[in-house]
Scaffold this active site. Structure first.
Site, PDB file in Angstrom:
ATOM      1  N   HIS A 141       0.911  -1.248   0.129  1.00 25.74           N
ATOM      2  CA  HIS A 141       0.127  -0.069  -0.014  1.00 25.74           C
ATOM      3  C   HIS A 141       1.003   1.073  -0.243  1.00 25.74           C
ATOM      4  O   HIS A 141       2.113   1.238   0.633  1.00 25.74           O
ATOM      5  CB  HIS A 141      -0.812  -0.240   1.419  1.00 25.74           C
ATOM      6  CG  HIS A 141      -1.902   0.854   1.409  1.00 25.74           C
ATOM      7  ND1 HIS A 141      -1.761   2.304   1.561  1.00 25.74           N
ATOM      8  CD2 HIS A 141      -3.448   1.033   1.241  1.00 25.74           C
ATOM      9  CE1 HIS A 141      -2.844   2.959   1.812  1.00 25.74           C
ATOM     10  NE2 HIS A 141      -3.932   2.167   1.180  1.00 25.74           N
ATOM     11  N   ASP A 218       2.165  -4.727   8.038  1.00 35.86           N
ATOM     12  CA  ASP A 218       0.790  -3.554   7.941  1.00 35.86           C
ATOM     13  C   ASP A 218      -0.275  -4.799   7.916  1.00 35.86           C
ATOM     14  O   ASP A 218      -0.458  -5.734   6.990  1.00 35.86           O
ATOM     15  CB  ASP A 218       0.974  -3.059   6.210  1.00 35.86           C
ATOM     16  CG  ASP A 218      -0.382  -2.446   5.961  1.00 35.86           C
ATOM     17  OD1 ASP A 218      -1.283  -2.601   6.412  1.00 35.86           O
ATOM     18  OD2 ASP A 218      -0.300  -1.949   4.847  1.00 35.86           O
ATOM     19  N   GLN A 221      -5.514  -5.070   6.662  1.00 32.22           N
ATOM     20  CA  GLN A 221      -6.640  -6.082   5.915  1.00 32.22           C
ATOM     21  C   GLN A 221      -6.513  -7.423   6.741  1.00 32.22           C
ATOM     22  O   GLN A 221      -7.458  -8.411   6.442  1.00 32.22           O
ATOM     23  CB  GLN A 221      -6.327  -6.327   4.576  1.00 32.22           C
ATOM     24  CG  GLN A 221      -6.173  -4.944   3.672  1.00 32.22           C
ATOM     25  CD  GLN A 221      -7.640  -4.243   3.900  1.00 32.22           C
ATOM     26  OE1 GLN A 221      -8.500  -5.124   3.973  1.00 32.22           O
ATOM     27  NE2 GLN A 221      -7.672  -3.217   3.330  1.00 32.22           N
ATOM     28  N   LYS A 244     -11.629  -0.559   9.567  1.00 28.18           N
ATOM     29  CA  LYS A 244     -11.811  -1.369   8.947  1.00 28.18           C
ATOM     30  C   LYS A 244     -12.226  -2.929   9.645  1.00 28.18           C
ATOM     31  O   LYS A 244     -12.519  -3.808   9.077  1.00 28.18           O
ATOM     32  CB  LYS A 244     -10.739  -1.817   8.193  1.00 28.18           C
ATOM     33  CG  LYS A 244      -9.951  -0.720   7.241  1.00 28.18           C
ATOM     34  CD  LYS A 244      -8.791  -0.963   6.705  1.00 28.18           C
ATOM     35  CE  LYS A 244      -7.975   0.228   6.048  1.00 28.18           C
ATOM     36  NZ  LYS A 244      -8.780   0.349   4.695  1.00 28.18           N
ATOM     37  N   CYS A 383      -4.616   2.643  -3.925  1.00 30.12           N
ATOM     38  CA  CYS A 383      -3.345   2.818  -3.210  1.00 30.12           C
ATOM     39  C   CYS A 383      -2.231   2.036  -3.341  1.00 30.12           C
ATOM     40  O   CYS A 383      -1.263   1.590  -2.528  1.00 30.12           O
ATOM     41  CB  CYS A 383      -3.741   3.145  -1.847  1.00 30.12           C
ATOM     42  SG  CYS A 383      -4.409   4.500  -1.343  1.00 30.12           S
TER      43      CYS A 383
END
Length: 425
Positions: A141, A218, A221, A244, A383
């Site tokens: 990202h 990261d 998600q 999220k 992104c």
């Protein structure tokens, strides 16, 4: 009445906590509810960008503002003490949820992007220099890619990228070649927000640590959609966002191993994060507060606690099973069209999203047509512009799923895509 399906979770009961899912969309946006009769039931499939927020989480915010709204760590009075306890307990709850050792390892930020910037500036500017390498993946990202790219420019370090193969999987042989004694940081997405690829971050952590490097994961998600244990991964840093995972906007989390955070200097200064101040110098508060300058995200942190409680009540193993079921179903349904190209690994090897394109139709045009059918999806480069360049496309259409989504909504997506195929035939 929707057809009852066998799901790993009770979707019908969960949907009762999300009034927004009963909305009709379309018609006159300026005067909702007064438009023409061409409105459609909302089919919300943009969860990788932002999930919806259930009643208990919204109620936790209302309870704070109506019951004990006050700043934290600054007042002797009852409201401040009550807010301080709730805010600190939110750190404890996050630590428990992701397998951290305690609140000292949990820093609240605004989002994953700020968490990445915190590490890049507070650690990267101090530790990186010419000859050092930061290793990323080609599916990063922009929050990771751009941040480390710019820090490298400031420090003289270099950035290298682990290849993604034609099936959307990370090339671990290439990873083993790139990660060497010059590597200072490996920064990798856990689940790709474009390809749905689940990256073996534990293996990357092993490679990084073999060469004395740190790893930043990261988890924007992954934490919302599957059980995560930062100790099992052996991540040095790990970040994710509340919005999220059924929480509010404006709250992110940075996990860092305590001994690393202790060594780092803050990069935001001001109130709340100091222990003592003279005209000549200052000293910092204990972890995690030394990284939370100014009035922190109090209501958002309390609401994140409520969101984690909600997800834990469902059970993260069942959340993951539901996500994977929907992703595989969507992959199979969209694969029925020979003019639809799907990006990433097969349906049974991905997180809960599917990015695709319809031949001859720009993703933005397809998104507009889907919107006319009440289907909310994402269109653009998500992104991940360099990844799209690698794929040879300008943009893609992305459908992403969560705990309140059903197969019937994927059927609605597929029907809308089919209508677009007829329109552009």
């Amino acid at each position: 009445m929707r057809t009852q399906e066998q799901y790993p979770i009770d979707v019908e009961a969960i949907r009762e906590d999300f009034p927004i899912l009963d909305r009709q969309v379309g018609g006159d946006i300026e005067t909702p509810g007064e438009g023409p009769d061409d409105t459609r039931p909302l089919v919300y499939l943009d969860n990788a960008a932002t999930s919806q927020t259930p009643k208990p989480v919204v109620e936790s915010i209302v309870d704070y503002y109506y019951g004990y709204n006050s700043n934290v760590h600054r007042g002797i009075h009852h409201l401040s003490q009550e807010a301080s306890v709730a805010y600190e307990e939110a750190h404890d709850r996050v630590a428990e949820f992701i397998g951290a050792n305690g609140r000292e390892e949990i820093v609240f930020t605004k989002n994953t992007t700020e968490s990445l910037n915190l590490v890049a500036y507070a650690w990267g500017l101090a530790e990186l220099g010419p000859g050092d390498t930061v290793v990323l993946t080609e599916m990063e990202h922009h929050a990771s890619l751009v941040t480390w790219q710019q820090i490298a420019k400031k420090t003289g370090a270099s950035v290298e990228y682990i290849r993604v193969d034609g099936d959307g999987r990370l090339d671990m042989d290439h990873a083993a070649e790139l990660i060497d004694d010059s590597t200072a940081m490996v920064s990798a997405v856990h689940v790709s927000n474009t390809l749905g690829t689940v990256v073996p971050v534990g293996d990357l952590a092993d490679l990084a640590h073999e060469h004395g490097a740190y790893i930043f994961v990261d988890g924007a998600q992954s934490v919302p959609t599957r059980p995560v244990d930062v100790e099992a991964i052996d991540a040095d840093f790990f970040a994710f966002s509340g919005h999220k995972m059924l929480g509010p906007t404006g709250i992110g989390v940075l996990y860092g191993k305590e001994h690393i955070l202790e060594e780092m200097q803050p990069y935001l200064y001001g109130g709340e994060m100091i222990r003592s101040v003279t005209y000549e110098d200052s000293t910092w508060e204990d972890l995690p507060w030394k990284f939370e300058a100014g009035t922190p995200v109090i209501a958002q942190g309390i609401a994140l606690h409520a969101a984690i409680d909600y997800l834990d009540e469902i059970g993260m193993e069942r959340v993951q099973a539901h996500e994977e079921l929907l992703a595989e179903y969507a992959y199979d349904r969209l694969s029925e069209f020979d003019d639809v190209e799907i990006y990433g690994p097969p349906g049974d090897e991905r997180g809960g999203l599917v990015a695709f394109n319809l031949d001859g139709v720009h993703a933005h045009d397809l998104s507009s047509i889907l919107n006319d059918h009440g289907v909310a999806i994402r269109a653009g480069d998500h992104c991940t512009q360099p990844l799209h360049d690698k794929l040879g496309i300008a943009a893609s259409t992305r459908a992403s799923f969560y705990v309140y989504n059903e197969k019937s909504e994927i059927d609605a997506l597929v029907d809308a895509v089919d209508d677009a195929r007829q329109l552009f035939a």
